[in-house]
Motif scaffolding. Sequence first.
Motif, short mmCIF file in Angstrom:
data_model
loop_
_atom_site.label_atom_id
_atom_site.label_comp_id
_atom_site.label_asym_id
_atom_site.label_seq_id
_atom_site.Cartn_x
_atom_site.Cartn_y
_atom_site.Cartn_z
N MET A 16 -35.72 3.83 -39.34
CA MET A 16 -36.72 4.65 -38.70
C MET A 16 -36.47 4.59 -37.21
N SER A 17 -36.56 5.74 -36.58
CA SER A 17 -36.29 5.79 -35.15
C SER A 17 -37.52 5.36 -34.37
N SER A 18 -37.31 5.04 -33.13
CA SER A 18 -38.38 4.56 -32.26
C SER A 18 -39.48 5.60 -32.04
N PRO A 19 -39.17 6.91 -31.84
CA PRO A 19 -40.24 7.89 -31.66
C PRO A 19 -41.11 8.03 -32.91
N ALA B 212 -41.72 5.65 -35.15
CA ALA B 212 -42.54 4.44 -35.24
C ALA B 212 -43.73 4.54 -34.28
N ALA B 213 -43.48 5.05 -33.09
CA ALA B 213 -44.56 5.21 -32.11
C ALA B 213 -45.60 6.21 -32.62
N LYS B 214 -45.09 7.29 -33.28
CA LYS B 214 -45.99 8.30 -33.83
C LYS B 214 -46.87 7.70 -34.92
N TYR B 215 -46.30 6.92 -35.83
CA TYR B 215 -47.07 6.28 -36.90
C TYR B 215 -48.08 5.26 -36.35
N LEU B 216 -47.62 4.52 -35.36
CA LEU B 216 -48.50 3.54 -34.74
C LEU B 216 -49.70 4.22 -34.08
#
Length: 129
Positions: free
Chosen positions: A1-4, A6-10
């Motif tokens: 999973m890419s960083s963007p 992960a940030a979106k899910y968070l």
Amino acid sequence: MSSPQAAKYLAQIIITGGQVVIRAFTRALRQEFAASQQAAQKAGGGRQGARRAAADSVTGMSLQEAKQILNISDAKDKESILNNYEHLFSVNDKSKGGSFYLQSKVVRAKERFEMDMKDSDKKTVKEET
């Protein structure tokens, strides 16, 4: 999973969690408001009921419960209240093998009567003026 991603899910998790907390807080406020309104109505409604409900919440007991604790039938009989209070307070003294819990209930019952008497004294003064 890419960083963007992960940030979106968070961010979605935080927003959803915040919404749940806000809904729960709003529901709790509504329930508390309804409960206070019911307590005021049970206590007689209007300003008098609001005063009784406030006194109940401050001392943690109703006037009826205070009457039962001090074994009083007339809430205006100051002499009986004081005599029963002194007797029950001394009987439940910890040094005499009594219960601190019961002694504190006796004190709260007396305080509840005192609050009721103070309110009735204020009412009498207002009526005289």
